[in-house]
Design a protein around this motif. Structure first.
Motif, PDB file in Angstrom:
ATOM      1  N   PHE A 354     -56.867  77.845  14.616  1.00 29.55           N
ATOM      2  CA  PHE A 354     -56.069  76.711  14.177  1.00 29.55           C
ATOM      3  C   PHE A 354     -54.822  77.181  13.425  1.00 29.55           C
ATOM      4  O   PHE A 354     -54.872  78.178  12.700  1.00 29.55           O
ATOM      5  CB  PHE A 354     -56.887  75.800  13.251  1.00 29.55           C
ATOM      6  N   PHE A 355     -53.730  76.431  13.599  1.00 27.81           N
ATOM      7  CA  PHE A 355     -52.538  76.630  12.779  1.00 27.81           C
ATOM      8  C   PHE A 355     -52.616  75.650  11.610  1.00 27.81           C
ATOM      9  O   PHE A 355     -52.703  74.431  11.805  1.00 27.81           O
ATOM     10  CB  PHE A 355     -51.263  76.391  13.585  1.00 27.81           C
ATOM     11  N   ALA A 368     -54.034  70.677  10.233  1.00 28.05           N
ATOM     12  CA  ALA A 368     -54.288  71.834  11.092  1.00 28.05           C
ATOM     13  C   ALA A 368     -54.270  71.371  12.534  1.00 28.05           C
ATOM     14  O   ALA A 368     -54.660  70.229  12.846  1.00 28.05           O
ATOM     15  CB  ALA A 368     -55.631  72.479  10.764  1.00 28.05           C
ATOM     16  N   THR A 369     -53.822  72.246  13.425  1.00 31.55           N
ATOM     17  CA  THR A 369     -53.821  71.940  14.850  1.00 31.55           C
ATOM     18  C   THR A 369     -54.325  73.148  15.618  1.00 31.55           C
ATOM     19  O   THR A 369     -54.033  74.299  15.260  1.00 31.55           O
ATOM     20  CB  THR A 369     -52.411  71.535  15.329  1.00 31.55           C
ATOM     21  N   VAL A 375     -61.893  76.242  21.360  1.00 27.95           N
ATOM     22  CA  VAL A 375     -62.617  76.408  20.104  1.00 27.95           C
ATOM     23  C   VAL A 375     -63.990  75.780  20.289  1.00 27.95           C
ATOM     24  O   VAL A 375     -64.091  74.579  20.574  1.00 27.95           O
ATOM     25  CB  VAL A 375     -61.888  75.741  18.924  1.00 27.95           C
ATOM     26  N   THR A 376     -65.043  76.584  20.166  1.00 27.33           N
ATOM     27  CA  THR A 376     -66.400  76.067  20.368  1.00 27.33           C
ATOM     28  C   THR A 376     -67.277  76.177  19.118  1.00 27.33           C
ATOM     29  O   THR A 376     -68.372  75.630  19.104  1.00 27.33           O
ATOM     30  CB  THR A 376     -67.100  76.799  21.519  1.00 27.33           C
ATOM     31  N   TRP A 377     -66.791  76.880  18.078  1.00 26.30           N
ATOM     32  CA  TRP A 377     -67.637  77.085  16.896  1.00 26.30           C
ATOM     33  C   TRP A 377     -67.632  75.875  15.970  1.00 26.30           C
ATOM     34  O   TRP A 377     -68.501  75.727  15.112  1.00 26.30           O
ATOM     35  CB  TRP A 377     -67.192  78.340  16.143  1.00 26.30           C
ATOM     36  N   THR A 378     -66.625  74.997  16.103  1.00 30.03           N
ATOM     37  CA  THR A 378     -66.545  73.771  15.323  1.00 30.03           C
ATOM     38  C   THR A 378     -65.931  72.690  16.202  1.00 30.03           C
ATOM     39  O   THR A 378     -65.195  72.979  17.146  1.00 30.03           O
ATOM     40  CB  THR A 378     -65.698  73.943  14.052  1.00 30.03           C
ATOM     41  N   LYS A 379     -66.218  71.432  15.858  1.00 28.42           N
ATOM     42  CA  LYS A 379     -65.619  70.319  16.582  1.00 28.42           C
ATOM     43  C   LYS A 379     -64.241  69.959  16.036  1.00 28.42           C
ATOM     44  O   LYS A 379     -63.558  69.095  16.591  1.00 28.42           O
ATOM     45  CB  LYS A 379     -66.538  69.107  16.534  1.00 28.42           C
ATOM     46  N   GLY A 380     -63.843  70.598  14.932  1.00 29.28           N
ATOM     47  CA  GLY A 380     -62.514  70.326  14.402  1.00 29.28           C
ATOM     48  C   GLY A 380     -62.444  70.539  12.912  1.00 29.28           C
ATOM     49  O   GLY A 380     -63.427  70.924  12.264  1.00 29.28           O
TER      50      GLY A 380
END
Length: 595
Positions: A354-355, A368-369, A375-380
């Motif tokens: 994420f930036f 953050a974007t 990205v699979t370790w978190t949903k966001g």
């Protein structure tokens, strides 16, 4: 033309230091705080590792631009032969410093070169100052610093040296990192060392202890540039009773060797007098069950007062992290209008994919974007807290998304981005004219098995290197998908603007120019120029040598040049991930290009 050699043992060091110099030195103006603060006003020079204190990697020169970059030709080369002696597996990641047509380059083994480029068509070595680093050390070098009339270099073996820029004579050479493990009264296992370039600021030389993965405790230290004496030291893993120590809840005293190393140079804000450094992962890196708690200040940005080293604030990206997602990457200081208000922010290309934008005054999370493809370790990222949405402050060991979280007894799990993905040490660029920030790094996914770490019998924080998952709690790693990614984000809106995919992971980083260009290098030996709006490739040159160093930009006699050090791993090393690169040669050559 005669060469004179001076050999002497520098004060405070057991190493033999060697200087080879021409009989007539070339002199340049001293580099002081005023010049460094105003580095942007000297676009003909490159005075700091990241061009300015704010970490912009941006040149205001525009003679080379989108319209003519296709005509860029090689101007001259300078072989750095000492880099190849004894151990040719190179990791030269340093940007050359340039002042008034004179370049300063290091070879990764402690040798510093001063090169006269003032003719514009030749690089002539004026002197070589050799601090003599053992070939048993890892050849990893991310640059040097100017202060006064000296150039400063911190070395892999824990030494810091100061060299007179005119004569090449050593001013001092001191062992700053400790070398031997001394049990309960010390904090490191085998050694402390440096890979991040030092930073000269406010009459101090800042050096970040970089060997966290070898079971050491990260720290930032300020040295007196006159003699190398320590002025202050701040540890990145707090001792019991210090703020943040409550986030290390294990019973093994792992805080003593807990990592959180500093292996990418920080940035500095002259207004607030704060310096911002990203920290590495906690140890053991793949076994977060061994170190329950959030593990401050690992995986964070830490803001410190440059006067005394006191921590003013911090922001942690991934508490109780377990993928090797260090957050050492550069924290760019960016001043721009946000919703009609002029605001100072920190822009950070996270290794976790994420930036981020943080308030530059207090570290408050803004937004953050995602910039990597998967990205699979978190949903966001939680828009209020800036933490992963799965983060639970009531848990000592975070779950996140279990299917993508390496953990004891789980076998191989696949996670994206790859552990070496996103942006690590690679410099990132920012164009203040367009508010665009650029990164160049690695993308993809990896599969990892975590195995429980075991405490050593000494019961003093050490981890048994021969038991369980060893010092990192790690089983095997498999690369599922690996490729290079160049990305552009509008820092004013935090919206992705463009991406460019390369077949090989980028280890060079990004450099932007007022000519509408972004430059980088690649493991296949290619130097590349992209359109800074579309990231379309406009020019390239094959050096034949893998590149891990960033591109720098300078001018001589009003003529603009592009310079880069080619000196990456051998083809046999690269071939493990990219078999087609196995035939590549290794080498150490500084390349300069011009129209």
């Amino acid at each position: 033309m005669k060469l004179s050699a001076i050999r002497r043992k520098a004060a405070g060091s057991t190493a033999l230091a060697c200087t080879v110099a021409l009989t007539w030195p070339a002199f340049a103006a001293n580099v002081d705080q005023n010049r460094l603060v105003n580095a942007d006003t000297e676009p003909q020079n490159w005075l700091l590792p990241f061009q300015n204190f704010q970490g912009h990697m941006f040149s205001r020169l525009n003679q080379i631009n989108r319209g003519n970059v296709a005509n860029l030709k090689m101007a001259f080369t300078v072989p750095i032969g000492s880099a190849m002696i004894g151990n040719p597996n190179l990791n030269l990641e340093n940007a050359a410093l340039v002042d008034d047509g004179f370049a300063f380059i290091s070879d990764g083994w402690g040798a510093i070169y001063k090169i006269d480029m003032t003719s514009g068509d030749r690089g002539k070595i004026l002197w070589k100052a050799d601090a003599t680093v053992s070939k048993d050390e890892r050849n990893r070098d991310r640059g040097m610093a100017f202060w006064g009339n000296a150039v400063y270099h911190n070395l892999n073996d824990g030494r810091v040296v100061a060299v007179n820029r005119n004569t090449g004579e050593f001013l001092w050479d001191k062992q700053i990192g400790r070398v031997t493990w001394q049990g309960k009264n010390d904090t490191n296992k085998e050694k402390e060392g440096f890979t991040a370039a030092p930073l000269g600021v406010e009459g101090k030389i800042l050096v970040g202890q970089s060997a966290g993965d070898d079971l050491t405790r990260g720290w930032l230290e300020a040295l007196d540039p006159a003699n190398g004496n320590p002025l202050w030291r701040t540890y990145m893993v707090p001792a019991p009773g210090e703020p943040g120590s409550e986030t290390w809840k294990d019973k093994n005293q792992v805080w003593r060797v807990g990592g959180a190393a500093l292996w990418t140079t920080g940035t500095y804000d002259p207004d607030s007098k704060l310096t911002f450094w990203g920290t590495g992962n906690a140890q053991p890196m793949f076994d977060p069950e061994y170190r329950p708690g959030d593990n401050l200040y690992a995986g964070s940005v830490v803001a410190m007062d440059v006067a005394d080293g006191k921590i003013k604030w911090f922001f942690q990206y991934t508490p109780n992290e377990g993928w090797d997602y260090d957050e050492n990457g550069v924290h760019q200081i960016i001043t721009l209008p946000v919703n009609g208000v002029q605001r100072k922010i920190l822009g950070h290309w996270g290794r976790n994919g994420f930036f981020y934008r943080l308030d530059g005054n207090n570290g408050q999370f803004l937004d953050a974007t995602q910039y990597v493809d998967q990205v699979t370790w978190t949903k966001g990222i939680d828009p209020k807290t800036g933490k992963p949405v799965e983060y639970d402050p009531n848990l000592d060991v975070q779950k996140y998304i279990p299917e993508a979280r390496p953990a004891r007894g789980r076998g191989f799990v696949t996670a994206c981005p790859t552990a070496t993905g996103g942006v690590r040490w690679q410099p990132v660029a920012y164009n203040p004219n367009t508010f665009m920030s650029y990164s160049a790094g690695r993308d993809g996914c990896f599969a990892k098995e975590a195995i429980a770490a075991q405490p050593a019998a000494t019961n003093d924080g050490m981890i048994d290197a021969k038991a369980g998952g060893g010092i990192r709690g790690a089983g095997p790693t498999r690369n599922v998908l690996t490729y290079g990614l160049v990305a552009a984000v509008n820092a004013q809106t935090n919206k992705m603007v463009a991406k460019h995919r390369e077949p090989y992971d980028n280890m060079s980083g990004a450099t932007a120019t007022a000519g509408g260009l972004v430059f980088t290098g690649n493991p296949d030996g290619k130097v590349v120029a992209y359109d800074d709006q579309t990231l379309q490739e406009l020019w390239h040159f094959h050096t034949g040598i893998a590149i891990k160093a960033p591109v720098t930009v300078f001018a001589i006699g009003g003529k603009q040049y592009i310079g880069v050090m080619a000196g990456g791993p051998s083809g046999s090393s690269l071939g493990g991930t990219f078999p087609e690169l196995t035939p590549m040669s290794t080498g150490a050559v500084y390349f300069a290009f011009s129209l």
